[in-house]
Scaffold this motif. Structure first.
Motif, PDB file in Angstrom:
ATOM      1  N   PHE A  16     -16.079  -9.334  40.053  1.00  0.00           N
ATOM      2  CA  PHE A  16     -15.844 -10.419  39.104  1.00  0.00           C
ATOM      3  C   PHE A  16     -16.419 -10.138  37.718  1.00  0.00           C
ATOM      4  CE2 PHE A  16     -14.541 -12.734  42.839  1.00  0.00           C
ATOM      5  CZ  PHE A  16     -13.468 -13.440  42.335  1.00  0.00           C
ATOM      6  N   ASN A  34     -12.431  -6.980  34.116  1.00  0.00           N
ATOM      7  CA  ASN A  34     -11.555  -7.598  33.134  1.00  0.00           C
ATOM      8  C   ASN A  34     -10.674  -8.665  33.782  1.00  0.00           C
ATOM      9  OD1 ASN A  34      -9.811  -8.227  31.117  1.00  0.00           O
ATOM     10  ND2 ASN A  34      -8.898  -6.201  30.950  1.00  0.00           N
ATOM     11  N   PHE A  35     -11.032  -9.918  33.617  1.00  0.00           N
ATOM     12  CA  PHE A  35     -10.237 -11.015  34.165  1.00  0.00           C
ATOM     13  C   PHE A  35      -9.563 -11.822  33.061  1.00  0.00           C
ATOM     14  CE2 PHE A  35     -14.550 -12.588  33.686  1.00  0.00           C
ATOM     15  CZ  PHE A  35     -14.354 -13.796  33.033  1.00  0.00           C
ATOM     16  N   THR A  50      -6.092 -13.550  33.425  1.00  0.00           N
ATOM     17  CA  THR A  50      -5.937 -14.618  34.412  1.00  0.00           C
ATOM     18  C   THR A  50      -5.807 -15.997  33.804  1.00  0.00           C
ATOM     19  OG1 THR A  50      -8.322 -14.945  34.573  1.00  0.00           O
ATOM     20  CG2 THR A  50      -7.337 -13.347  36.094  1.00  0.00           C
ATOM     21  N   TRP A 106      -8.340 -17.762  33.435  1.00  0.00           N
ATOM     22  CA  TRP A 106      -9.409 -18.515  34.087  1.00  0.00           C
ATOM     23  C   TRP A 106     -10.440 -18.986  33.070  1.00  0.00           C
ATOM     24  CZ3 TRP A 106     -10.564 -14.567  38.556  1.00  0.00           C
ATOM     25  CH2 TRP A 106      -9.566 -14.673  39.524  1.00  0.00           C
ATOM     26  N   VAL A 135     -16.184 -18.730  35.809  1.00  0.00           N
ATOM     27  CA  VAL A 135     -16.462 -17.370  36.287  1.00  0.00           C
ATOM     28  C   VAL A 135     -17.945 -17.042  36.108  1.00  0.00           C
ATOM     29  CG1 VAL A 135     -15.957 -14.911  35.985  1.00  0.00           C
ATOM     30  CG2 VAL A 135     -14.101 -16.584  35.885  1.00  0.00           C
ATOM     31  N   LEU A 163      -6.911  -3.831  41.771  1.00  0.00           N
ATOM     32  CA  LEU A 163      -6.948  -4.485  40.465  1.00  0.00           C
ATOM     33  C   LEU A 163      -6.588  -3.509  39.351  1.00  0.00           C
ATOM     34  CD1 LEU A 163     -10.124  -6.732  40.755  1.00  0.00           C
ATOM     35  CD2 LEU A 163      -7.794  -7.521  40.294  1.00  0.00           C
ATOM     36  N   TYR A 190      -5.115  -5.286  36.249  1.00  0.00           N
ATOM     37  CA  TYR A 190      -5.857  -6.550  36.188  1.00  0.00           C
ATOM     38  C   TYR A 190      -4.942  -7.730  35.849  1.00  0.00           C
ATOM     39  CZ  TYR A 190      -9.750  -3.304  36.242  1.00  0.00           C
ATOM     40  OH  TYR A 190     -10.616  -2.299  36.593  1.00  0.00           O
ATOM     41  N   HIS A 200      -2.611 -11.150  36.260  1.00  0.00           N
ATOM     42  CA  HIS A 200      -2.907 -12.478  36.804  1.00  0.00           C
ATOM     43  C   HIS A 200      -2.623 -12.516  38.308  1.00  0.00           C
ATOM     44  CE1 HIS A 200      -3.250 -16.808  37.171  1.00  0.00           C
ATOM     45  NE2 HIS A 200      -2.060 -16.814  37.760  1.00  0.00           N
ATOM     46  N   TRP A 258      -5.258 -10.651  40.319  1.00  0.00           N
ATOM     47  CA  TRP A 258      -6.492 -11.433  40.412  1.00  0.00           C
ATOM     48  C   TRP A 258      -6.330 -12.603  41.391  1.00  0.00           C
ATOM     49  CZ3 TRP A 258     -11.280 -10.443  39.676  1.00  0.00           C
ATOM     50  CH2 TRP A 258     -11.689  -9.509  38.722  1.00  0.00           C
ATOM     51  N   GLN A 289      -8.689 -13.232  44.398  1.00  0.00           N
ATOM     52  CA  GLN A 289      -9.338 -14.538  44.565  1.00  0.00           C
ATOM     53  C   GLN A 289      -9.190 -15.017  46.008  1.00  0.00           C
ATOM     54  OE1 GLN A 289      -7.326 -17.716  42.542  1.00  0.00           O
ATOM     55  NE2 GLN A 289      -8.975 -19.193  42.896  1.00  0.00           N
TER      56      GLN A 289
END
Length: 186
Positions: A91, A94-95, A98, A100, A105, A153, A158, A160, A163, A167
């Motif tokens: 986590f 690189n998110f 997403t 998010w 996070v 990933l 990476y 969406h 991820w 998740q």
């Protein structure tokens, strides 16, 4: 003369064993609370697997880990710690794609780190001793498992959808950890 030391040593051993079991009870309680918070935070990230039907993956969770009855408390703590450590690493990647909420996070990372701190504080001696001797194959399989998640990933850049798949996998991990805690509290 040696008899004079037998009673104090026996009492010391008795008290340290009791203190250790109390530590485990407190530890599992702390981990349960923090693990539940992690699950709630993961759910708040609002991934939508139904929008990504082509992005499914079986990461092949190590079978021996799914059998909680095989673990002693010390071994379970090491497995727990290893899983948290890899979750933290995943986590931190690189998110951005997403969408998010970064605060959620960050809160998730804080909760995972808090669980690791609880384990380190309560089991410092065991973790130092055991890290080189017991469970090497289990730990290696865990590293391979989490490595496959990281590779997935990266291969999916990476995205969406990637991820979202990760998740869901992390939610399964947390559910497993709750089951491990339940087993060890009995």
């Amino acid at each position: 003369m040696t008899y004079r030391w037998i009673l104090p040593m026996a009492l010391l051993l008795c008290f340290s064993t009791t203190a250790l079991s109390v530590n485990y009870d407190l530890l599992w309680s702390q981990l349960r609370s923090s693990n539940s918070a992690c699950q709630k935070l993961l759910w708040q990230l609002n991934g939508a697997p139904q929008r990504c039907p082509e992005d499914t993956m079986n990461f092949q969770f190590p079978e021996e880990i799914e059998q909680a009855q095989q673990f002693q408390k010390e071994d379970a703590a090491l497995v727990f710690y290893e899983m948290l450590q890899h979750t933290l690493r995943i986590f931190r990647r690189n998110f951005a794609s997403t969408g998010w909420n970064e605060t959620i996070v960050k809160n998730l990372l804080v909760e995972v780190h808090l669980q690791m701190d609880h384990l380190e504080t309560n089991l410092k001696g065991i973790m130092e001793e055991e890290s080189s001797t017991r469970g090497n194959t289990t730990i290696l399989r865990l590293k391979k498992y989490y490595g496959s998640i990281s590779q997935y990933l990266k291969a999916k850049k990476y995205s969406h959808c990637a991820w979202t798949v990760v998740q869901a996998e992390m939610l399964r991990n947390l559910a497993f950890l709750n089951g491990l805690i339940d087993y060890l509290q009995d």
